[in-house]
Design a protein around this motif. Structure first.
Motif, PDB file in Angstrom:
ATOM      1  N   ALA A 216       0.864  -1.183   0.000  1.00  0.00           N
ATOM      2  CA  ALA A 216       0.000   0.000   0.000  1.00  0.00           C
ATOM      3  C   ALA A 216       0.899   1.231   0.000  1.00  0.00           C
ATOM      4  CB  ALA A 216      -0.911  -0.013   1.226  1.00  0.00           C
ATOM      5  N   ILE A 217       0.810   2.028  -1.058  1.00  0.00           N
ATOM      6  CA  ILE A 217       1.733   3.147  -1.257  1.00  0.00           C
ATOM      7  C   ILE A 217       1.035   4.470  -0.957  1.00  0.00           C
ATOM      8  CG2 ILE A 217       3.218   4.331  -2.918  1.00  0.00           C
ATOM      9  CD1 ILE A 217       3.381   1.692  -4.461  1.00  0.00           C
ATOM     10  N   TYR A 218       1.641   5.252  -0.074  1.00  0.00           N
ATOM     11  CA  TYR A 218       1.165   6.599   0.228  1.00  0.00           C
ATOM     12  C   TYR A 218       2.134   7.616  -0.361  1.00  0.00           C
ATOM     13  CZ  TYR A 218      -1.854   4.308   3.681  1.00  0.00           C
ATOM     14  OH  TYR A 218      -2.786   3.504   4.297  1.00  0.00           O
ATOM     15  N   GLY A 219       1.582   8.722  -0.815  1.00  0.00           N
ATOM     16  CA  GLY A 219       2.410   9.797  -1.353  1.00  0.00           C
ATOM     17  C   GLY A 219       2.111  10.082  -2.810  1.00  0.00           C
ATOM     18  N   PRO A 220       2.738   9.343  -3.730  1.00  0.00           N
ATOM     19  CA  PRO A 220       2.512   9.618  -5.160  1.00  0.00           C
ATOM     20  C   PRO A 220       1.158   9.110  -5.618  1.00  0.00           C
ATOM     21  CG  PRO A 220       3.986   7.743  -4.892  1.00  0.00           C
ATOM     22  CD  PRO A 220       3.768   8.306  -3.518  1.00  0.00           C
ATOM     23  N   SER A 221       0.692   9.653  -6.722  1.00  0.00           N
ATOM     24  CA  SER A 221      -0.569   9.213  -7.311  1.00  0.00           C
ATOM     25  C   SER A 221      -0.368   7.849  -7.977  1.00  0.00           C
ATOM     26  CB  SER A 221      -1.047  10.237  -8.347  1.00  0.00           C
ATOM     27  OG  SER A 221      -2.207   9.775  -9.011  1.00  0.00           O
ATOM     28  N   ILE A 222      -1.304   6.926  -7.728  1.00  0.00           N
ATOM     29  CA  ILE A 222      -1.255   5.595  -8.334  1.00  0.00           C
ATOM     30  C   ILE A 222      -2.323   5.543  -9.429  1.00  0.00           C
ATOM     31  CG2 ILE A 222      -1.358   3.119  -7.926  1.00  0.00           C
ATOM     32  CD1 ILE A 222       0.880   4.553  -6.420  1.00  0.00           C
ATOM     33  N   PRO A 223      -1.931   5.371 -10.692  1.00  0.00           N
ATOM     34  CA  PRO A 223      -2.884   5.475 -11.805  1.00  0.00           C
ATOM     35  C   PRO A 223      -3.708   4.220 -12.050  1.00  0.00           C
ATOM     36  CG  PRO A 223      -0.676   5.109 -12.660  1.00  0.00           C
ATOM     37  CD  PRO A 223      -0.536   5.209 -11.158  1.00  0.00           C
ATOM     38  N   TRP A 224      -3.897   3.346 -11.049  1.00  0.00           N
ATOM     39  CA  TRP A 224      -4.725   2.162 -11.186  1.00  0.00           C
ATOM     40  C   TRP A 224      -5.332   1.836  -9.826  1.00  0.00           C
ATOM     41  CZ3 TRP A 224       0.691   1.820 -11.907  1.00  0.00           C
ATOM     42  CH2 TRP A 224       1.389   1.299 -10.806  1.00  0.00           C
ATOM     43  N   LYS A 225      -6.311   0.941  -9.826  1.00  0.00           N
ATOM     44  CA  LYS A 225      -6.930   0.534  -8.562  1.00  0.00           C
ATOM     45  C   LYS A 225      -6.064  -0.513  -7.861  1.00  0.00           C
ATOM     46  CE  LYS A 225     -11.710   1.613  -9.766  1.00  0.00           C
ATOM     47  NZ  LYS A 225     -13.094   1.082  -9.914  1.00  0.00           N
ATOM     48  N   VAL A 226      -5.901  -1.677  -8.500  1.00  0.00           N
ATOM     49  CA  VAL A 226      -5.023  -2.719  -7.981  1.00  0.00           C
ATOM     50  C   VAL A 226      -4.272  -3.320  -9.157  1.00  0.00           C
ATOM     51  CG1 VAL A 226      -4.848  -4.910  -6.745  1.00  0.00           C
ATOM     52  CG2 VAL A 226      -6.597  -3.252  -6.090  1.00  0.00           C
ATOM     53  N   MET A 227      -2.962  -3.398  -9.039  1.00  0.00           N
ATOM     54  CA  MET A 227      -2.132  -3.964 -10.096  1.00  0.00           C
ATOM     55  C   MET A 227      -1.245  -5.040  -9.479  1.00  0.00           C
ATOM     56  SD  MET A 227      -1.244  -3.636 -13.410  1.00  0.00           S
ATOM     57  CE  MET A 227      -1.508  -1.911 -13.871  1.00  0.00           C
ATOM     58  N   ARG A 228      -1.268  -6.235 -10.080  1.00  0.00           N
ATOM     59  CA  ARG A 228      -0.404  -7.311  -9.587  1.00  0.00           C
ATOM     60  C   ARG A 228       0.914  -7.272 -10.348  1.00  0.00           C
ATOM     61  NH1 ARG A 228      -2.909 -12.881  -7.660  1.00  0.00           N
ATOM     62  NH2 ARG A 228      -3.742 -11.287  -6.242  1.00  0.00           N
ATOM     63  N   VAL A 229       1.980  -7.014  -9.623  1.00  0.00           N
ATOM     64  CA  VAL A 229       3.315  -6.899 -10.212  1.00  0.00           C
ATOM     65  C   VAL A 229       4.230  -7.891  -9.506  1.00  0.00           C
ATOM     66  CG1 VAL A 229       5.184  -5.334 -10.839  1.00  0.00           C
ATOM     67  CG2 VAL A 229       2.868  -4.427 -10.534  1.00  0.00           C
ATOM     68  N   ARG A 230       4.791  -8.838 -10.254  1.00  0.00           N
ATOM     69  CA  ARG A 230       5.644  -9.883  -9.680  1.00  0.00           C
ATOM     70  C   ARG A 230       4.916 -10.590  -8.539  1.00  0.00           C
ATOM     71  NH1 ARG A 230      10.795  -9.752 -11.436  1.00  0.00           N
ATOM     72  NH2 ARG A 230      11.520 -10.968  -9.626  1.00  0.00           N
ATOM     73  N   ASP A 231       3.632 -10.901  -8.774  1.00  0.00           N
ATOM     74  CA  ASP A 231       2.771 -11.614  -7.817  1.00  0.00           C
ATOM     75  C   ASP A 231       2.445 -10.811  -6.566  1.00  0.00           C
ATOM     76  OD1 ASP A 231       2.735 -13.895  -9.482  1.00  0.00           O
ATOM     77  OD2 ASP A 231       4.614 -14.623  -8.607  1.00  0.00           O
ATOM     78  N   VAL A 232       2.746  -9.524  -6.564  1.00  0.00           N
ATOM     79  CA  VAL A 232       2.446  -8.656  -5.429  1.00  0.00           C
ATOM     80  C   VAL A 232       1.393  -7.632  -5.847  1.00  0.00           C
ATOM     81  CG1 VAL A 232       3.386  -7.006  -3.759  1.00  0.00           C
ATOM     82  CG2 VAL A 232       4.795  -8.932  -4.537  1.00  0.00           C
ATOM     83  N   ASP A 233       0.325  -7.512  -5.070  1.00  0.00           N
ATOM     84  CA  ASP A 233      -0.705  -6.517  -5.362  1.00  0.00           C
ATOM     85  C   ASP A 233      -0.216  -5.136  -4.928  1.00  0.00           C
ATOM     86  OD1 ASP A 233      -2.391  -8.441  -6.378  1.00  0.00           O
ATOM     87  OD2 ASP A 233      -3.502  -8.716  -4.494  1.00  0.00           O
ATOM     88  N   VAL A 234      -0.315  -4.180  -5.842  1.00  0.00           N
ATOM     89  CA  VAL A 234       0.152  -2.816  -5.579  1.00  0.00           C
ATOM     90  C   VAL A 234      -1.028  -1.866  -5.758  1.00  0.00           C
ATOM     91  CG1 VAL A 234       1.777  -1.009  -6.255  1.00  0.00           C
ATOM     92  CG2 VAL A 234       2.458  -3.419  -6.415  1.00  0.00           C
ATOM     93  N   TYR A 235      -1.219  -0.958  -4.795  1.00  0.00           N
ATOM     94  CA  TYR A 235      -2.346  -0.037  -4.867  1.00  0.00           C
ATOM     95  C   TYR A 235      -2.059   1.175  -3.977  1.00  0.00           C
ATOM     96  CZ  TYR A 235      -3.225  -2.928  -0.748  1.00  0.00           C
ATOM     97  OH  TYR A 235      -3.079  -3.619   0.418  1.00  0.00           O
ATOM     98  N   ALA A 236      -2.877   2.211  -4.147  1.00  0.00           N
ATOM     99  CA  ALA A 236      -2.747   3.408  -3.316  1.00  0.00           C
ATOM    100  C   ALA A 236      -3.122   3.076  -1.877  1.00  0.00           C
ATOM    101  CB  ALA A 236      -3.635   4.525  -3.853  1.00  0.00           C
ATOM    102  N   GLY A 237      -2.404   3.671  -0.922  1.00  0.00           N
ATOM    103  CA  GLY A 237      -2.627   3.348   0.474  1.00  0.00           C
ATOM    104  C   GLY A 237      -4.057   3.558   0.938  1.00  0.00           C
ATOM    105  N   ASN A 238      -4.724   4.579   0.425  1.00  0.00           N
ATOM    106  CA  ASN A 238      -6.089   4.852   0.881  1.00  0.00           C
ATOM    107  C   ASN A 238      -7.114   3.850   0.334  1.00  0.00           C
ATOM    108  OD1 ASN A 238      -6.210   5.650  -1.782  1.00  0.00           O
ATOM    109  ND2 ASN A 238      -6.551   7.814  -1.351  1.00  0.00           N
ATOM    110  N   ARG A 239      -6.664   2.887  -0.462  1.00  0.00           N
ATOM    111  CA  ARG A 239      -7.556   1.862  -0.992  1.00  0.00           C
ATOM    112  C   ARG A 239      -7.408   0.529  -0.261  1.00  0.00           C
ATOM    113  NH1 ARG A 239     -10.376   2.584  -5.300  1.00  0.00           N
ATOM    114  NH2 ARG A 239     -10.507   0.319  -5.569  1.00  0.00           N
ATOM    115  N   ALA A 240      -6.680   0.506   0.841  1.00  0.00           N
ATOM    116  CA  ALA A 240      -6.430  -0.755   1.538  1.00  0.00           C
ATOM    117  C   ALA A 240      -7.728  -1.433   1.975  1.00  0.00           C
ATOM    118  CB  ALA A 240      -5.525  -0.508   2.746  1.00  0.00           C
ATOM    119  N   ARG A 241      -8.657  -0.668   2.501  1.00  0.00           N
ATOM    120  CA  ARG A 241      -9.916  -1.253   2.962  1.00  0.00           C
ATOM    121  C   ARG A 241     -10.724  -1.804   1.794  1.00  0.00           C
ATOM    122  NH1 ARG A 241     -13.176   2.684   6.569  1.00  0.00           N
ATOM    123  NH2 ARG A 241     -12.964   3.924   4.668  1.00  0.00           N
ATOM    124  N   ALA A 242     -10.855  -1.032   0.720  1.00  0.00           N
ATOM    125  CA  ALA A 242     -11.598  -1.494  -0.449  1.00  0.00           C
ATOM    126  C   ALA A 242     -10.929  -2.712  -1.081  1.00  0.00           C
ATOM    127  CB  ALA A 242     -11.704  -0.367  -1.470  1.00  0.00           C
TER     128      ALA A 242
END
Length: 273
Positions: A216-242
């Motif tokens: 969960a990344i805070y700070g920069p804008s993430i241009p997707w909802k959830v993206m799986r990269v190298r089997d790891v889900d990457v998303y904006a920190g404020n989307r952790a609950r969703a």
């Protein structure tokens, strides 16, 4: 007569030299003050780490350019000097930007924890800052910021605070970039932590427990909802609950309780009281 001569000499010493104006006298007194002020300004400038860094870069570039011009020609010498400055700038920027961001993860963890707290009413249980794995002395180099066990499965979430000035992008679901920096090491670490948790918990409960790693990344804008990269889900920190709520149910309440109790036992707190 002698007394008069001594008086004249004393009067002469007290008067300014003949032909010297008031403006000249002021300039004569101001010059040392001005020089001292300029010297202090020069010293202050040299004490600035950024100024010293650029002086070092310029000096290095001049040397490289001179040597390169003698060996390869003027054009290649200038190119080598420019590349030296660029490489040093990028190297220092990476160290500063990356090291400066990782020291602030505690704030990011608190923001994620606040989101996860509201999921308890939906049957989710959470362990924060768990160490994986531990050796015979109970020491571990790894940490899962948030281990979430719920109806939709088990998740290892790492909360990251990155420099918001640098964009985040992916390449073919295999690479994650923060500005010019490849964050492969961060993804591999998150995946390794989840694999260790899966193995340790599975050995405790007696059946396979898949653990999905995510960042969960805070700070920069993430241009997707959830993206799986190298089997790891990457998303904006404020989307952790969703991210956790919008998934199908695969575990019963009994499963959740059993996995939670096992994880609590085999994954100790990273910072015990």
């Amino acid at each position: 007569m002698a007394i008069m001569e001594r008086g004249n000499r004393q009067e002469t010493r007290g008067r300014p030299p003949q032909g010297e104006s008031e403006e000249s006298r002021e300039h004569r007194h101001e010059t040392p003050v001005k020089e001292a002020s300029e010297e202090r300004s020069y010293r202050a400038m040299l004490s600035d780490p950024q100024v010293r860094r650029w002086m070092w870069r310029i000096g290095t570039a001049v040397v490289i350019g001179a040597v390169g011009s003698l060996v390869f020609g003027v054009r290649l010498g200038i190119t080598a000097a420019i590349l030296a400055v660029i490489v040093d700038t990028v190297r220092r920027s990476r160290r500063n930007s990356t090291v400066s961001a990782w020291q602030k993860t505690s704030a990011a963890e608190r923001r994620t924890e606040k989101q996860l707290r509201s999921l308890q009413r939906n049957g989710f249980l959470v362990l924060h800052a768990r160490a994986v794995p531990r050796d015979e002395d109970g020491v571990s180099d790894g940490q899962i910021d948030h281990l979430v066990i719920g109806p939709s499965g088990v998740y290892a979430i790492d909360s990251e605070k990155w420099d918001k000035r640098l964009p985040v992008r992916t390449q073919s679901h295999l690479k994650l970039f923060h500005g010019p920096f490849n964050r492969k090491d961060r993804l591999d670490e998150a995946r390794w932590e989840a694999e260790q948790a899966s193995r340790i918990i599975g050995e405790q409960v007696g059946f396979e427990v898949p653990v999905q790693p995510s960042v969960a990344i805070y700070g920069p804008s993430i241009p997707w909802k959830v993206m799986r990269v190298r089997d790891v889900d990457v998303y904006a920190g404020n989307r952790a609950r969703a991210y956790l709520r919008r998934r199908p149910k695969i575990l019963t309440d009994t499963d959740v309780q059993g996995i939670f109790q096992a994880a609590e036992k085999v994954l100790p707190p990273k910072y015990p009281d």
